[in-house]
Design an enzyme around this catalytic site. Structure first.
Site, PDB file in Angstrom:
ATOM      1  N   CYS A 116     108.279  90.361   9.367  1.00 45.34           N
ATOM      2  CA  CYS A 116     108.224  89.734   8.041  1.00 45.34           C
ATOM      3  C   CYS A 116     108.832  90.604   6.951  1.00 45.34           C
ATOM      4  O   CYS A 116     109.142  90.111   5.861  1.00 45.34           O
ATOM      5  CB  CYS A 116     106.780  89.376   7.690  1.00 45.34           C
ATOM      6  SG  CYS A 116     106.034  88.166   8.810  1.00 45.34           S
ATOM      7  N   HIS A 253     106.471  88.305  -0.120  1.00 42.61           N
ATOM      8  CA  HIS A 253     106.453  87.644   1.185  1.00 42.61           C
ATOM      9  C   HIS A 253     105.350  86.598   1.162  1.00 42.61           C
ATOM     10  O   HIS A 253     104.231  86.854   0.714  1.00 42.61           O
ATOM     11  CB  HIS A 253     106.208  88.665   2.292  1.00 42.61           C
ATOM     12  CG  HIS A 253     105.902  88.063   3.622  1.00 42.61           C
ATOM     13  ND1 HIS A 253     106.671  87.062   4.175  1.00 42.61           N
ATOM     14  CD2 HIS A 253     104.905  88.310   4.515  1.00 42.61           C
ATOM     15  CE1 HIS A 253     106.155  86.722   5.344  1.00 42.61           C
ATOM     16  NE2 HIS A 253     105.088  87.458   5.570  1.00 42.61           N
ATOM     17  N   ASN A 283     104.236  80.486   6.351  1.00 43.24           N
ATOM     18  CA  ASN A 283     104.840  81.806   6.520  1.00 43.24           C
ATOM     19  C   ASN A 283     106.116  81.655   7.334  1.00 43.24           C
ATOM     20  O   ASN A 283     106.070  81.358   8.524  1.00 43.24           O
ATOM     21  CB  ASN A 283     103.847  82.731   7.239  1.00 43.24           C
ATOM     22  CG  ASN A 283     104.365  84.152   7.391  1.00 43.24           C
ATOM     23  OD1 ASN A 283     105.546  84.421   7.198  1.00 43.24           O
ATOM     24  ND2 ASN A 283     103.475  85.058   7.759  1.00 43.24           N
TER      25      ASN A 283
END
Length: 326
Positions: A116, A253, A283
């Site tokens: 990520c 993020h 996500n």
């Protein structure tokens, strides 16, 4: 004078299939609910790639939009850096696949794997390439098809992720070497392999012969996220002689709304100055920050002169932050 990597254009792409929490639960036979997912994560929807779509397809679409918004032609691109944990293949790199789909026959392209945090890592490398004169125009892309690596029997993880891609076109511009310059002021990267097993994809070509499914110890990841992200953001601001009061936007993020809100409070930012897309995208790993940038730049929220903090944490553990003036 110094060379700065400025963001000339942002683009994003989300696959056509869009599923609400209730639709996902019904489709996959999950014992969960919209209320349960929203309360813990803030997620309401996610997009999934079609069977024939790959990470390079999504990434190429996002790159085309970034080029269009920059008023740029693909022929000017010197390099393509792709952050992904779900590449089309072991090799050639997904970046090379995107290079071909964009019709680019010059320069170079390669992938980066930092989960990520991948987009922040790729942004840092692209910034370095521009600073030393190796390239003057660089596409940085985050693209993921996490729907291919989820365990649909594990409701604690499978509801969290979606597919998508985001891209930025960086251009070299001269700056004065101060924190008033446009472009990337600095990037700050970290990792700690001792915690690799709390968020990982099982196996791989070099161990089990191929990748398996995503595994995550959610509470452990959450515990590390808040402390590590707060520390790296302060590190980045301190390095540039900036304070929380100088930050106009937080572009984090998009993993969990609770983490995002905690970081907004840390920077003393009102909610309207924190870019949030996790409710609609879930996500999307390395794609989440550039997707959020594409939205906030596209709708006019982020304006020339605005200072933004970009930050992420992911499997590795990896984490990092970048300070950017638009």
């Amino acid at each position: 004078m110094v060379l700065r990597a400025t963001i000339a254009g942002c683009g994003g792409y989300l696959p056509a299939q869009r599923l609400s929490n209730d639709e996902l639960a019904a489709l996959k036979g999950l014992e969960t609910s919209d209320a349960w997912i929203r309360e813990r994560t803030g997620i309401g929807y996610r997009h999934f790639a079609a069977a024939e779509e790959t990470a390079s397809d999504l990434g190429a679409a996002a790159a085309r939009e970034a080029l269009a918004r920059a008023g740029a032609d693909a022929a000017e691109v010197d390099a393509i850096l792709v952050a992904t944990s779900t590449p089309d293949s072991g090799f050639p790199a997904t970046a090379v696949r995107i290079q071909a789909k964009l019709g680019i026959t010059r320069g170079f392209a390669f992938d980066m794997s930092a989960a990520c945090t991948g987009f922040i890592y790729a942004l840092a490398v692209a910034d370095s390439l521009i600073r030393v004169g190796q390239a003057r125009s660089v596409l940085v892309i985050g693209t993921e098809v996490y729907s291919r690596i989820l365990d649909w029997t594990d409701r604690s993880t499978c509801v969290l992720f979606g597919d998508g891609a985001g891209a930025v076109l960086l251009r070299a511009e001269e700056g004065g070497g101060t924190n008033a310059d446009r472009g990337i002021l600095s990037c700050h990267l970290h990792s700690d392999g001792r915690f690799g097993d709390i968020l990982h994809i099982e196996g791989g070509a070099g161990s089990t012969g191929g990748p398996g499914l995503l595994r995550m110890a959610g509470r452990e990841v959450f515990r590390h996220a808040v402390t590590k992200l707060a520390a790296v953001v302060d590190e980045a601001l301190d390095a540039n002689g900036l304070g929380h009061e100088d930050v106009r936007w937080l572009v984090p993020h998009q993993a969990n709304l609770r983490i995002i809100e905690a970081m907004g409070r840390k920077l003393h930012l009102p909610p309207e100055r924190v870019v949030v897309t996790v409710d609609r995208h879930a996500n999307t790993s390395a794609a989440s920050i550039p997707l959020a940038l594409a939205e906030a730049c596209g709708d006019g929220r982020i304006r020339p002169g605005d200072l933004a903090v970009l930050e992420a944490i992911g499997g590795g553990l990896t984490w990092g932050a970048s300070i950017v003036r638009f």
